[in-house]
Design a protein around this motif. Structure first.
Motif, PDB file in Angstrom:
ATOM      1  N   ALA A 197       0.934  -1.328   0.236  1.00 20.52           N
ATOM      2  CA  ALA A 197       0.004  -0.077  -0.113  1.00 20.52           C
ATOM      3  C   ALA A 197       0.823   1.298  -0.170  1.00 20.52           C
ATOM      4  CB  ALA A 197      -0.992   0.056   1.187  1.00 20.52           C
ATOM      5  N   ASP A 198       1.852   1.132   0.582  1.00 17.49           N
ATOM      6  CA  ASP A 198       2.929   2.335   0.770  1.00 17.49           C
ATOM      7  C   ASP A 198       3.805   2.463  -0.260  1.00 17.49           C
ATOM      8  OD1 ASP A 198       1.503   3.022   2.946  1.00 17.49           O
ATOM      9  OD2 ASP A 198       3.133   2.553   4.585  1.00 17.49           O
ATOM     10  N   LEU A 199       4.255   1.488  -1.069  1.00 22.48           N
ATOM     11  CA  LEU A 199       5.026   1.699  -2.115  1.00 22.48           C
ATOM     12  C   LEU A 199       4.602   2.262  -3.341  1.00 22.48           C
ATOM     13  CD1 LEU A 199       6.805  -1.861  -2.131  1.00 22.48           C
ATOM     14  CD2 LEU A 199       8.161   0.259  -1.652  1.00 22.48           C
ATOM     15  N   PRO A 200       5.192   2.778  -4.134  1.00 23.84           N
ATOM     16  CA  PRO A 200       4.859   3.319  -5.556  1.00 23.84           C
ATOM     17  C   PRO A 200       4.126   2.261  -6.323  1.00 23.84           C
ATOM     18  CG  PRO A 200       6.761   4.403  -5.007  1.00 23.84           C
ATOM     19  CD  PRO A 200       6.757   3.255  -4.025  1.00 23.84           C
ATOM     20  N   GLY A 201       3.032   2.623  -7.073  1.00 23.33           N
ATOM     21  CA  GLY A 201       2.471   1.545  -7.866  1.00 23.33           C
ATOM     22  C   GLY A 201       3.513   0.954  -8.965  1.00 23.33           C
ATOM     23  N   GLU A 202       4.691   1.720  -9.244  1.00 21.97           N
ATOM     24  CA  GLU A 202       5.413   1.185 -10.383  1.00 21.97           C
ATOM     25  C   GLU A 202       6.543   0.263  -9.825  1.00 21.97           C
ATOM     26  OE1 GLU A 202       6.674   5.730  -9.371  1.00 21.97           O
ATOM     27  OE2 GLU A 202       4.632   4.295  -9.517  1.00 21.97           O
ATOM     28  N   THR A 203       6.681   0.217  -8.314  1.00 23.35           N
ATOM     29  CA  THR A 203       7.641  -0.663  -7.842  1.00 23.35           C
ATOM     30  C   THR A 203       6.791  -1.847  -7.640  1.00 23.35           C
ATOM     31  OG1 THR A 203       8.540   1.211  -6.587  1.00 23.35           O
ATOM     32  CG2 THR A 203       9.021  -0.864  -5.671  1.00 23.35           C
ATOM     33  N   TYR A 204       7.487  -2.970  -8.042  1.00 26.51           N
ATOM     34  CA  TYR A 204       6.840  -4.360  -8.325  1.00 26.51           C
ATOM     35  C   TYR A 204       7.265  -4.883  -6.907  1.00 26.51           C
ATOM     36  CZ  TYR A 204       6.642  -9.389  -9.045  1.00 26.51           C
ATOM     37  OH  TYR A 204       6.476 -10.859  -9.108  1.00 26.51           O
ATOM     38  N   LEU A 205       6.227  -5.670  -6.271  1.00 24.64           N
ATOM     39  CA  LEU A 205       6.459  -6.385  -4.903  1.00 24.64           C
ATOM     40  C   LEU A 205       6.023  -7.882  -5.422  1.00 24.64           C
ATOM     41  CD1 LEU A 205       6.682  -6.113  -1.668  1.00 24.64           C
ATOM     42  CD2 LEU A 205       4.425  -6.510  -1.899  1.00 24.64           C
ATOM     43  N   TRP A 206       7.400  -8.653  -5.044  1.00 22.25           N
ATOM     44  CA  TRP A 206       6.978 -10.119  -5.376  1.00 22.25           C
ATOM     45  C   TRP A 206       6.985 -10.702  -4.092  1.00 22.25           C
ATOM     46  CZ3 TRP A 206      11.190 -12.215  -2.842  1.00 22.25           C
ATOM     47  CH2 TRP A 206      12.189 -11.484  -2.682  1.00 22.25           C
ATOM     48  N   ILE A 207       6.320 -11.872  -4.160  1.00 21.37           N
ATOM     49  CA  ILE A 207       6.376 -12.853  -2.878  1.00 21.37           C
ATOM     50  C   ILE A 207       6.903 -14.041  -3.229  1.00 21.37           C
ATOM     51  CG2 ILE A 207       4.541 -13.871  -1.445  1.00 21.37           C
ATOM     52  CD1 ILE A 207       4.585 -10.787  -1.264  1.00 21.37           C
ATOM     53  N   ASN A 208       7.615 -14.652  -2.260  1.00 22.08           N
ATOM     54  CA  ASN A 208       8.332 -15.951  -2.608  1.00 22.08           C
ATOM     55  C   ASN A 208       7.591 -16.833  -1.581  1.00 22.08           C
ATOM     56  OD1 ASN A 208      10.526 -15.610  -4.426  1.00 22.08           O
ATOM     57  ND2 ASN A 208      12.078 -15.765  -2.841  1.00 22.08           N
ATOM     58  N   ALA A 209       7.217 -17.921  -2.032  1.00 18.72           N
ATOM     59  CA  ALA A 209       6.695 -18.927  -1.225  1.00 18.72           C
ATOM     60  C   ALA A 209       7.594 -19.519  -0.315  1.00 18.72           C
ATOM     61  CB  ALA A 209       6.125 -20.330  -2.007  1.00 18.72           C
ATOM     62  N   ALA A 210       7.270 -19.585   1.027  1.00 19.48           N
ATOM     63  CA  ALA A 210       8.077 -19.969   2.104  1.00 19.48           C
ATOM     64  C   ALA A 210       8.497 -21.479   1.780  1.00 19.48           C
ATOM     65  CB  ALA A 210       7.401 -19.931   3.244  1.00 19.48           C
ATOM     66  N   GLU A 211       9.986 -21.891   2.293  1.00 21.53           N
ATOM     67  CA  GLU A 211      10.307 -22.924   2.174  1.00 21.53           C
ATOM     68  C   GLU A 211       9.550 -23.921   2.744  1.00 21.53           C
ATOM     69  OE1 GLU A 211      14.504 -25.323   1.955  1.00 21.53           O
ATOM     70  OE2 GLU A 211      14.361 -23.154   2.051  1.00 21.53           O
ATOM     71  N   GLY A 212       8.955 -24.956   2.307  1.00 20.88           N
ATOM     72  CA  GLY A 212       8.472 -26.250   3.119  1.00 20.88           C
ATOM     73  C   GLY A 212       6.909 -25.881   3.351  1.00 20.88           C
ATOM     74  N   LEU A 213       6.472 -24.719   2.956  1.00 27.01           N
ATOM     75  CA  LEU A 213       5.094 -24.345   3.372  1.00 27.01           C
ATOM     76  C   LEU A 213       3.945 -24.755   2.278  1.00 27.01           C
ATOM     77  CD1 LEU A 213       3.342 -23.138   5.606  1.00 27.01           C
ATOM     78  CD2 LEU A 213       3.685 -20.810   4.695  1.00 27.01           C
ATOM     79  N   SER A 214       2.795 -25.198   2.598  1.00 25.41           N
ATOM     80  CA  SER A 214       1.988 -25.495   1.402  1.00 25.41           C
ATOM     81  C   SER A 214       0.917 -24.444   1.625  1.00 25.41           C
ATOM     82  CB  SER A 214       1.163 -26.893   1.555  1.00 25.41           C
ATOM     83  OG  SER A 214       2.255 -27.833   1.353  1.00 25.41           O
ATOM     84  N   TYR A 215       0.315 -23.931   0.547  1.00 22.92           N
ATOM     85  CA  TYR A 215      -0.718 -22.867   0.692  1.00 22.92           C
ATOM     86  C   TYR A 215      -2.139 -23.416   0.191  1.00 22.92           C
ATOM     87  CZ  TYR A 215       3.008 -19.817   1.013  1.00 22.92           C
ATOM     88  OH  TYR A 215       4.641 -19.150   1.345  1.00 22.92           O
TER      89      TYR A 215
END
Length: 279
Positions: free
Chosen positions: A155-173
């Motif tokens: 929410a606080d980053l500029p829209g043009e800054t990409y926020l990536w998410i790495n799946a946590a190791e060993g965690l199922s979603y």
């Protein structure tokens, strides 16, 4: 163009994330001198190379708190044959040094670690980079306890800054949990599950290689078979993408190069800093 993922012996880090898969240590002065010498040797090899080159530093520890990583990135960024020089970093160090680099070549792959740094401090660092004109992505490891912090950062980053998410190791979603993370990173599906890679064509070993501090070349960080050494002329790249020997590939810097995934078309010239062409 040859893309090199360089990982020297540096293993010390200023953070102590409990979910980090890397075994950390406190490097001795001798170990730090060895890392500095290895990096200087690698940088000299890049400087002497005539072909187009891209470099991503993927240290076990945090490189940018060490002056030799900052200075090397500045030097490499000004070489005409270096198209991109990037590093994975927690952004805990200073940012002013980037003003001395060629910002057409320099880029940063940054990770926000809630619990290790405050929201305000990390956001201020990212804003400094934006003001300086430094290309960078911001990422978060998808630990359940990090979801609200990631939402606040997005929410606080500029829209043009990409926020990536790495799946946590060993965690199922669950699908619902994955949907929460996908709302922040539309590309989270690539990280959610390991990719079946055995026999699939991969660019590693062809125009992407992993290089250790002693110059040992491997096709990637996750295939241990040596392909030769950078410094004695024994390394010869594959003529074309070749089949992956591993059953699964679950790390972005690995599956990025699997041809069937088509991620080169997604990231285009933002491959090393993890910035897709279209957010």
């Amino acid at each position: 163009m040859l893309t090199i993922l360089y990982r020297g012996p540096l293993a010390s880090c200023d953070y102590d994330c409990p979910y980090c898969p890397f075994a950390k240590r406190r490097d001795s002065r001798a170990q730090l001198r060895a890392d500095r010498a290895a990096l200087a040797r690698f940088a000299a090899w890049v400087a002497a190379r005539e072909g187009d080159t891209a470099v991503l530093f993927t240290p076990w520890g945090e490189g940018l708190v060490r002056s030799w990583y900052r200075e090397t990135m500045i030097e490499l960024s000004h070489l005409p044959q270096v198209r991109r020089v990037a590093i994975q970093t927690n952004l805990g160090g200073r940012t002013a040094w980037t003003a001395r680099a060629d910002l057409d070549a320099l880029a940063l792959w940054t990770t926000y670690h809630p619990g290790q740094v405050s929201h305000e401090r990390f956001l201020a660092k990212s804003r400094e980079l934006t003001a300086l004109g430094v290309r960078h992505s911001v990422g978060v490891v998808g630990q359940p306890e990090h979801l609200e912090a990631a939402r606040r950062m997005r929410a606080d980053l500029p829209g043009e800054t990409y926020l990536w998410i790495n799946a946590a190791e060993g965690l199922s979603y669950t699908d619902a949990e994955a949907a929460d993370w996908t709302a922040l990173d539309p590309l989270f599906s690539y990280s959610r599950h390991p990719h079946r890679s055995l026999g699939l064509p991969c660019r590693t070993g062809h125009d992407v290689v992993s290089v250790a501090g002693d110059g040992t070349v491997r096709r990637c960080h996750f295939v241990k078979t040596p392909l030769g050494n950078l410094y004695d002329g024994t390394f010869i790249p594959d003529r074309a993408p070749s089949a992956c020997p591993n059953t699964l590939c679950d790390c972005h810097i690995g599956y990025l190069h699997l041809e069937p995934l088509g991620l080169y078309d997604v990231f285009t010239d933002g491959l090393l800093e993890r910035i897709p062409a279209h957010l």
